[in-house]
Enzyme design. Sequence first.
Site, mmCIF file in Angstrom:
data_model
loop_
_atom_site.group_PDB
_atom_site.id
_atom_site.type_symbol
_atom_site.label_atom_id
_atom_site.label_comp_id
_atom_site.label_asym_id
_atom_site.label_seq_id
_atom_site.Cartn_x
_atom_site.Cartn_y
_atom_site.Cartn_z
ATOM 1 N N PRO A 1 0.673 -1.352 -0.018
ATOM 2 C CA PRO A 1 0.028 -0.467 0.058
ATOM 3 C C PRO A 1 1.047 1.428 0.318
ATOM 4 C CG PRO A 1 -0.235 -1.333 2.189
ATOM 5 C CD PRO A 1 0.836 -1.630 1.048
ATOM 6 N N PRO A 2 0.595 2.559 0.069
ATOM 7 C CA PRO A 2 1.426 3.154 -0.904
ATOM 8 C C PRO A 2 2.155 4.259 1.104
ATOM 9 C CG PRO A 2 -0.781 3.703 -1.624
ATOM 10 C CD PRO A 2 -1.423 2.560 -0.455
ATOM 11 N N VAL B 1 4.262 2.782 2.506
ATOM 12 C CA VAL B 1 5.409 2.490 3.638
ATOM 13 C C VAL B 1 6.586 1.747 3.103
ATOM 14 C CG1 VAL B 1 2.565 0.096 3.611
ATOM 15 C CG2 VAL B 1 4.469 0.305 1.948
ATOM 16 N N LYS C 1 8.152 2.122 -0.156
ATOM 17 C CA LYS C 1 8.958 0.727 -1.378
ATOM 18 C C LYS C 1 9.720 2.443 -2.005
ATOM 19 C CE LYS C 1 4.804 1.103 -3.196
ATOM 20 N NZ LYS C 1 3.883 1.559 -1.502
ATOM 21 N N THR C 2 9.421 2.813 -2.374
ATOM 22 C CA THR C 2 10.163 4.805 -3.452
ATOM 23 C C THR C 2 11.808 4.897 -2.681
ATOM 24 O OG1 THR C 2 8.752 5.029 -4.433
ATOM 25 C CG2 THR C 2 10.710 6.147 -4.662
ATOM 26 N N SER D 1 -14.612 -12.767 0.091
ATOM 27 C CA SER D 1 -14.405 -12.892 0.944
ATOM 28 C C SER D 1 -15.187 -11.854 2.065
ATOM 29 C CB SER D 1 -12.422 -11.803 1.845
ATOM 30 O OG SER D 1 -12.404 -10.528 1.434
ATOM 31 N N LYS E 1 -5.672 -7.140 6.970
ATOM 32 C CA LYS E 1 -7.336 -7.127 7.198
ATOM 33 C C LYS E 1 -6.950 -7.061 9.183
ATOM 34 C CE LYS E 1 -9.081 -9.336 3.597
ATOM 35 N NZ LYS E 1 -9.886 -10.643 3.042
#
Length: 806
Positions: free
Chosen positions: A360-361, A363, A365-366, A683, A726
């Site tokens: 998700p945004p 966290v 990554k970049t 789900s 979740k």
Amino acid sequence: MANQIKDNLSDDARKLPMMPIRDMVIFPFMMTPFVVGRESSVRALEEALSGDRKIFLATQHDASVDEPNADDIYATGTIGNIVQSVKMPDGNIKVLVEGVERARATTINDADGFFVATVRTGPTHLEITPQVEQLMQRVHSLFEQYVKLQQSLNYETVAASVRSDEPAKLADTIAANLQLSIEEKQQLLEVFDPELRLSKVADVLDVAIEKLNMDRTIQSRVKRQMEKAQKEYYLNEKIKAIQKELGRGEKSEFDELKKKIEAAGMPKDVFEKSMQELKKLEAMPPMSAESTVSRNYLDWLLAVPWKKRSKEIRSIEHAEQILNEDHYGLEKIKDRILEFLAVRQLVKNPKGSILCFVGPPGVGKTSLGMSIAKATGRKFVRMSLGGVRDEAEIRGHRRTYIGALPGQIIQSMKKAGTKNPVFMLDEIDKMASDFRGDPASALLEVLDPEQNTSFQDHYLDVEYDLSQVLFVATANVLHTIPGPLQDRMEILRLHGYTEVEKLEIAKQYLVKKQREGTGLTEEQISFEDDALRQIIRSYTREAGVRNLEREIGNVGRKVARRVVKDGAEHKETITGENISEFLGVPKFRDSQVHEKSEIGLVTGLAWTELGGTILQTEVQVLDGKGKLTATGQLGDVMQESAQAALTYIRSRSHHLGLAKDFYRNVDIHVHVPEGAIPKDGPSAGITLATALASALTKIKVRRDIAMTGEITLRGKVLPIGGLKEKLLAAHRAGIFEAVLPEENRKDLPDLPELLKSSMKLHFVEEMDQVLQIALEGKLPELREETPEGLTPGMQGLDISQPVAHQ
């Protein structure tokens, strides 16, 4: 078939054989040769020759039609007199026809394989008045100008042919000699009034003369420019020769380019192509467009790194230190990066690895890609793929296009300056495709270690080795990335952070970064742990830390304003009690545990691109006729889950204490709030089934429990994905008990210790178990049949102990 046409023409009508003609318009007083080959045209010609040799000639709308009907032919044409006809060896007939007068076909009929037209003629004589005579003189004058400007016409021949005192003949003769389109000539032919026709010819001549004058001006300008370019080329060549005689031409621009090419370390085929291009450049005029294109191409070949490499740091300890300094947590990701570095120490020429960070945004990554470059001592370049839908963005344009450039891959390599950078392909899941190509397909070659040794950019048109580049891609989701592209990358998942992790990240990184960004010192602003926890719980609700950083920056800006107002001595300590002074009213509720339990209201767990989230599900039972309604922008899969849940409830109606045909007399409405947000996926199956069971049995659902799992028609609970996200969402919402599919027990080792120690997790195989746990009251049938409060099939399964003890 007949085509009826009416006009104010003479009342005298006559029938004539009709011949459709192609690519030409025949005017009266015009002698025209042409070849007749179509069978219908030959028959019409023979009919005319057997009579008074008169034939009606009309032009086709579309010359490509071989067998035209009446609707394919213009109604207005010319009555012609057949002067001569000669049969040729190939069966065709060469005919010489003289136009007699224009006529219009009122009917066109098919008779014995050829057309017969009933035609009416128009007025041919015009009384010469002073006005008509002035118009004729004007037309004569304009036509002389036209012939002089139109180089394809012989002035003497044409001028002699148009000498006439009759207005009608003058207009038709000039119209026949004008170089106009078929449609324009047909328009002139259809004007029966001689005076009006003469006026229209004058207008056409005016326009034609203006166009010819414009063409002559443009040709003159082009000629002058060409003469100027030739003159410059001649003088430049002369200067070169003079400099050579004086001994000043040794270190010319071309010699410098040659030295650079020799020193660039290009592969043999690229070196040969560069030298060939340099020879072409020397032979070109310096001011020509081709010279600029060739020079730009050579500049790009020289700008790309062919042999320069960054000296790589292969120390595992150094890399581990850098990664720990830059990022908190993410142990699996750090281990994989350190493993990669360890392999590079043991293998001399390892193939380039392609890593893909998915999460998700916010966290990290970049920033992880930048840390890899820092840890390995490589250069870092980043290419954003969000919204890219043109293949040329990856491969570039061919040099034949004006303003062509290499693709972003080669441009980024030039920017890096070395052949072994860390190359980040950001937002690889946001690419699209349209008529300009598919950039994802172009990336297949770039990201394949077996192929990227010979990557070919359309602009450079030579092979370039990308095998030493460490490619790192980032994405929020995987389902939008094509399968073949996923197959070429090693997928590393970054999950959302827990509250403890967010607190540590804020203390170690974010507060310091925002303090420096707002120009404050440690003495002027400080955050207590309670303040940071309050921001995490009440002002942000996210998987990453982007909004957390934004809110800390918001506090910093408000403190900075007070420092400017009160002086540099102003100090501010941010606590849990005064945080609302800076950020206002809390945006999110702290917990949902304190709310009362209700009938037909269940808390489900869902996964989104932004991480996990809780999903409130409501069911209301009304009097009706057995209709099931689902609202809240539910997708097809989620609606099918609702149908499956209802079928399960019907199959278990006896055990739930419901009438066998209970569904016939009720309408059931399923609603998932936040209706503006689309929702889908299987789900939510057990969530929907629990809400239906609660609403139908009038038993309340525990509000301190959340659940997720897919349901089958037989009540089996199937596994789901995104378990960590979740459960983190449930933890953030203050829910510390969850019902999960038994097959997800294998995912326990991947859960953070915080979740395993603070949450009570129930793993179930059947829907009956879910109801036993989630409903506050006991179902009558289950209470009678099952010992110790367990549903059938649950004996021996421990569902009440926290995971930490399992």
